[in-house]
Scaffold this motif. Structure first.
Motif, PDB file in Angstrom:
ATOM      1  N   TYR A 223       0.862  -1.179   0.000  1.00 15.47           N
ATOM      2  CA  TYR A 223       0.000   0.000   0.000  1.00 15.47           C
ATOM      3  C   TYR A 223       0.900   1.231   0.000  1.00 15.47           C
ATOM      4  O   TYR A 223       1.600   1.498   0.979  1.00 15.47           O
ATOM      5  CB  TYR A 223      -0.891   0.049   1.236  1.00 15.47           C
ATOM      6  N   SER A 226       0.827   5.357   2.376  1.00 14.21           N
ATOM      7  CA  SER A 226       0.188   4.842   3.588  1.00 14.21           C
ATOM      8  C   SER A 226       1.171   4.978   4.741  1.00 14.21           C
ATOM      9  O   SER A 226       2.107   4.192   4.867  1.00 14.21           O
ATOM     10  CB  SER A 226      -0.216   3.378   3.398  1.00 14.21           C
ATOM     11  N   GLU A 247      -2.296   1.551  12.912  1.00 12.39           N
ATOM     12  CA  GLU A 247      -3.121   2.581  12.281  1.00 12.39           C
ATOM     13  C   GLU A 247      -2.271   3.298  11.242  1.00 12.39           C
ATOM     14  O   GLU A 247      -1.086   3.549  11.472  1.00 12.39           O
ATOM     15  CB  GLU A 247      -3.628   3.586  13.312  1.00 12.39           C
ATOM     16  N   TYR A 248      -2.873   3.631  10.116  1.00 12.05           N
ATOM     17  CA  TYR A 248      -2.149   4.382   9.102  1.00 12.05           C
ATOM     18  C   TYR A 248      -3.098   5.316   8.366  1.00 12.05           C
ATOM     19  O   TYR A 248      -4.314   5.104   8.325  1.00 12.05           O
ATOM     20  CB  TYR A 248      -1.437   3.450   8.117  1.00 12.05           C
ATOM     21  N   LEU A 249      -2.532   6.370   7.807  1.00 14.04           N
ATOM     22  CA  LEU A 249      -3.275   7.332   6.997  1.00 14.04           C
ATOM     23  C   LEU A 249      -2.975   7.084   5.534  1.00 14.04           C
ATOM     24  O   LEU A 249      -1.820   6.877   5.148  1.00 14.04           O
ATOM     25  CB  LEU A 249      -2.873   8.769   7.346  1.00 14.04           C
ATOM     26  N   ASP A 250      -4.029   7.122   4.685  1.00  9.31           N
ATOM     27  CA  ASP A 250      -3.807   7.010   3.247  1.00  9.31           C
ATOM     28  C   ASP A 250      -3.567   8.399   2.663  1.00  9.31           C
ATOM     29  O   ASP A 250      -3.531   9.401   3.387  1.00  9.31           O
ATOM     30  CB  ASP A 250      -4.957   6.270   2.564  1.00  9.31           C
ATOM     31  N   GLU A 254      -7.371   9.669   5.198  1.00  8.19           N
ATOM     32  CA  GLU A 254      -8.314   8.790   5.885  1.00  8.19           C
ATOM     33  C   GLU A 254      -7.544   7.770   6.733  1.00  8.19           C
ATOM     34  O   GLU A 254      -6.541   7.220   6.289  1.00  8.19           O
ATOM     35  CB  GLU A 254      -9.208   8.067   4.869  1.00  8.19           C
ATOM     36  N   ARG A 255      -8.081   7.526   7.927  1.00  8.58           N
ATOM     37  CA  ARG A 255      -7.430   6.614   8.860  1.00  8.58           C
ATOM     38  C   ARG A 255      -7.913   5.183   8.640  1.00  8.58           C
ATOM     39  O   ARG A 255      -9.101   4.935   8.452  1.00  8.58           O
ATOM     40  CB  ARG A 255      -7.708   7.048  10.298  1.00  8.58           C
ATOM     41  N   HIS A 256      -6.962   4.248   8.680  1.00 11.00           N
ATOM     42  CA  HIS A 256      -7.281   2.836   8.517  1.00 11.00           C
ATOM     43  C   HIS A 256      -6.650   2.044   9.651  1.00 11.00           C
ATOM     44  O   HIS A 256      -5.641   2.459  10.234  1.00 11.00           O
ATOM     45  CB  HIS A 256      -6.738   2.303   7.186  1.00 11.00           C
ATOM     46  N   ILE A 257      -7.249   0.907   9.956  1.00 11.23           N
ATOM     47  CA  ILE A 257      -6.721   0.003  10.986  1.00 11.23           C
ATOM     48  C   ILE A 257      -6.455  -1.342  10.331  1.00 11.23           C
ATOM     49  O   ILE A 257      -7.298  -1.877   9.593  1.00 11.23           O
ATOM     50  CB  ILE A 257      -7.719  -0.166  12.143  1.00 11.23           C
ATOM     51  N   LEU A 258      -5.270  -1.881  10.577  1.00 11.21           N
ATOM     52  CA  LEU A 258      -4.871  -3.162  10.016  1.00 11.21           C
ATOM     53  C   LEU A 258      -4.483  -4.080  11.171  1.00 11.21           C
ATOM     54  O   LEU A 258      -3.490  -3.843  11.863  1.00 11.21           O
ATOM     55  CB  LEU A 258      -3.694  -2.968   9.061  1.00 11.21           C
TER      56      LEU A 258
END
Length: 536
Positions: A223, A226, A247-250, A254-258
């Protein structure tokens, strides 16, 4: 297979020259051979020659070795890389790798090949997009903070000379495996035997792209744009913490959780916001020494003649050098990341700060040689015990360089640097710099002890390289990103105090170049393989 060491070969040697030497050692003509090691011996300029090790195989080699009396002919014992056995613990989620530099890419390659389907988070762009961003920055000065010489697929080494030599020992065949993977991805096969292997930034960009395609074909994902921003953790009743997610920002913010149980932290040496995040998250770290200084440019032909002598034969490698000196005060001053036939590049990552690096294409055919001249700095120089004090010190130097160059790379002639006066006009050495530059007083951007140490070392360097101290050699700066300013602590199993976090590579303070970073990434990937079953 047998190995013949210390075979002398002439400049411009051919396969027939090798075969004649083999015949002299009574090796039969039908034997198969390959170069295993090659270096240029230039200690005596009137007798320039290569020293080679050649591996030979044929059906009669065992009997030959029994009769052999030559100590330079021995059985070849090369370590063959072996993938470790998979562990028994289950993985509920895929491993996550943060950073697509050499540590992250090679950790990812190994995990993907072993069936763990890792995910790489890369804050920057894919190498094709990144290269376009870098070219635009050098042309118009518009910096992309997450897509530049330091950040993006391939890591900082993508815009360098692509040097692969390392001091790391190779008892388990990891270095050889790294080189083979580079060759599979398009690097010249000479890196398998040349004692100072390099790829060159032009070829390396395509190699990085090919490494990515192989990684994807093996089941990995990457990704881009990211950026890691936080860890999610679970704390036991005893107070121990374990990673449960990242947690990462694209690129749209937008914040995402993996979710993941295993994170390989392979950020580069310039991931300053990540270092700050780790510090705030109480990840154990410590400050470490690094080096700062300037870049110096000389005509490459001057280096050729100094190293090989006037009238040197055609076909020799583009000459390089390695210099060291010690000041009266005991400071070490040395050349670093020497780029034959290369260019100095603007390697900045932050507004109102200037950092430089060196870069060569594979042919190394530029008009100038450049190298960093650097001085080791320690927490004493930083003026603070804070773990991020070294990072703050780098930023301060880079801002002073930005001021000295009025927003451009500050350039100063060697003679003016020695005398600590601004440069007003160039001499015969024309800078070869990617990015805007301006004459001025670069020395004013350096702490007194650093500038004074470099100036003090110059006479010693001039005694080793003819013409090195020419007054019109060009200095530029600052060179501030020689290595990470921190070490992210890990135990003997490569794991942080935060369980499931595996710091590795140059940014974590455990490597110093492309190959050593790749090897460190492989070691960490091996630890994950030993612990866990393949991901399903």
């Amino acid at each position: 297979m047998i190995r013949i060491a210390n075979m002398q070969l002439p400049p411009g040697f051919t396969p027939e020259d090798v075969e004649r030497r083999l015949h002299r050692e009574r090796i039969p003509a039908q034997a198969d051979w390959e170069l295993r090691r090659l270096s240029l011996d230039a200690r005596k300029k009137q007798n320039l020659h290569y020293l080679a090790s050649v591996d030979v195989t044929w059906p009669g080699e065992v009997a030959f070795l029994r009769k052999n009396k030559n100590p330079d002919i021995t059985r070849a014992a090369e370590p063959v890389y072996q993938l470790p056995e998979s562990g028994s613990a289950s993985l509920a989620h895929r491993p996550v790798i943060v950073g697509a530099g050499p540590a992250g890419l090679f950790a990812g390659r190994l995990l993907a090949e072993a069936g763990y389907a890792p995910v790489i988070l890369e804050r920057g762009a894919a190498v094709e997009e990144r290269a376009a961003d870098v070219e635009r920055f050098w042309k118009n000065g518009i910096l992309k903070p997450d897509s530049n010489v330091q950040f993006g697929e391939g890591g900082a080494g993508t815009f360098s000379d692509g040097k692969l030599n390392t001091q790391v020992k190779d008892r388990d065949g990891r270095i050889r495996q790294v080189l083979h993977w580079f060759v599979e991805a398009g690097a010249d096969p000479s890196i398998l035997y040349w004692n100072k292997p390099h790829i060159g930034t032009d070829v390396l960009r395509q190699v990085v792209r090919n490494l990515r395609e192989t990684f994807l074909s093996l089941g990995g994902e990457i990704y881009f744009h990211s950026q890691l921003t936080a860890f999610r953790t679970l704390e036991s009743t005893e107070g121990a913490r374990r990673i449960t997610a990242v947690e990462y920002l694209d690129e749209n913010g937008e914040r995402h959780i993996l979710d993941t149980e295993a994170v390989i932290l392979a950020v580069g040496h310039s991931a300053r916001d990540t270092f700050t995040m780790l510090h705030e998250a109480n990840i154990p770290m410590q400050t470490k020494p690094f080096a700062v200084g300037v870049r110096v440019e000389h005509p490459q032909e001057m280096i050729q003649q100094s190293q090989y002598g006037p009238g040197y034969p055609a076909g020799l490698p583009v000459a390089d050098y390695k210099l060291t000196a010690r000041t009266v005060a005991g400071r070490g001053v040395y050349s670093f990341c020497m780029c034959p036939g290369g260019q100095v590049v603007n390697a900045s990552t932050e507004p109102e700060r200037i950092a430089v690096n060196g870069m060569s294409v594979s042919a190394r055919d530029g008009r100038n040689a450049n190298a960093a001249l650097v001085v080791t700095v320690t927490p004493t120089d930083f003026g603070s015990e804070d773990v991020l004090a070294g990072m703050a010190f780098q930023r301060q130097l880079e801002h002073l360089a930005w001021e000295a160059g009025e927003g451009r790379i500050p350039v100063q002639l060697l003679g003016d640097f020695r005398e600590n006066v601004p440069s007003r006009i160039l001499g015969d050495v024309e800078p070869d710099i990617c990015g805007a530059y301006q004459l001025g007083n670069l020395r004013a951007a350096l702490p007194g002890a650093i500038g004074d140490s470099i100036a003090e070392a110059l006479p010693a360097f001039g005694r080793k390289i003819a013409g090195f101290n020419r007054r019109d050699a060009v200095f530029s700066g600052v060179e501030s990103r020689t290595s990470s300013p921190v070490r992210i602590l890990r135990n003997e199993h490569f794991e942080s105090e935060l369980a499931g976090l595996f710091p590795c590579g140059e940014g974590a303070g455990y490597a110093g170049g492309i190959t050593s970073a790749a090897v460190d990434g492989i070691k960490v990937a091996e630890e994950i393989i030993r612990r866990y079953r393949r991901w399903t």
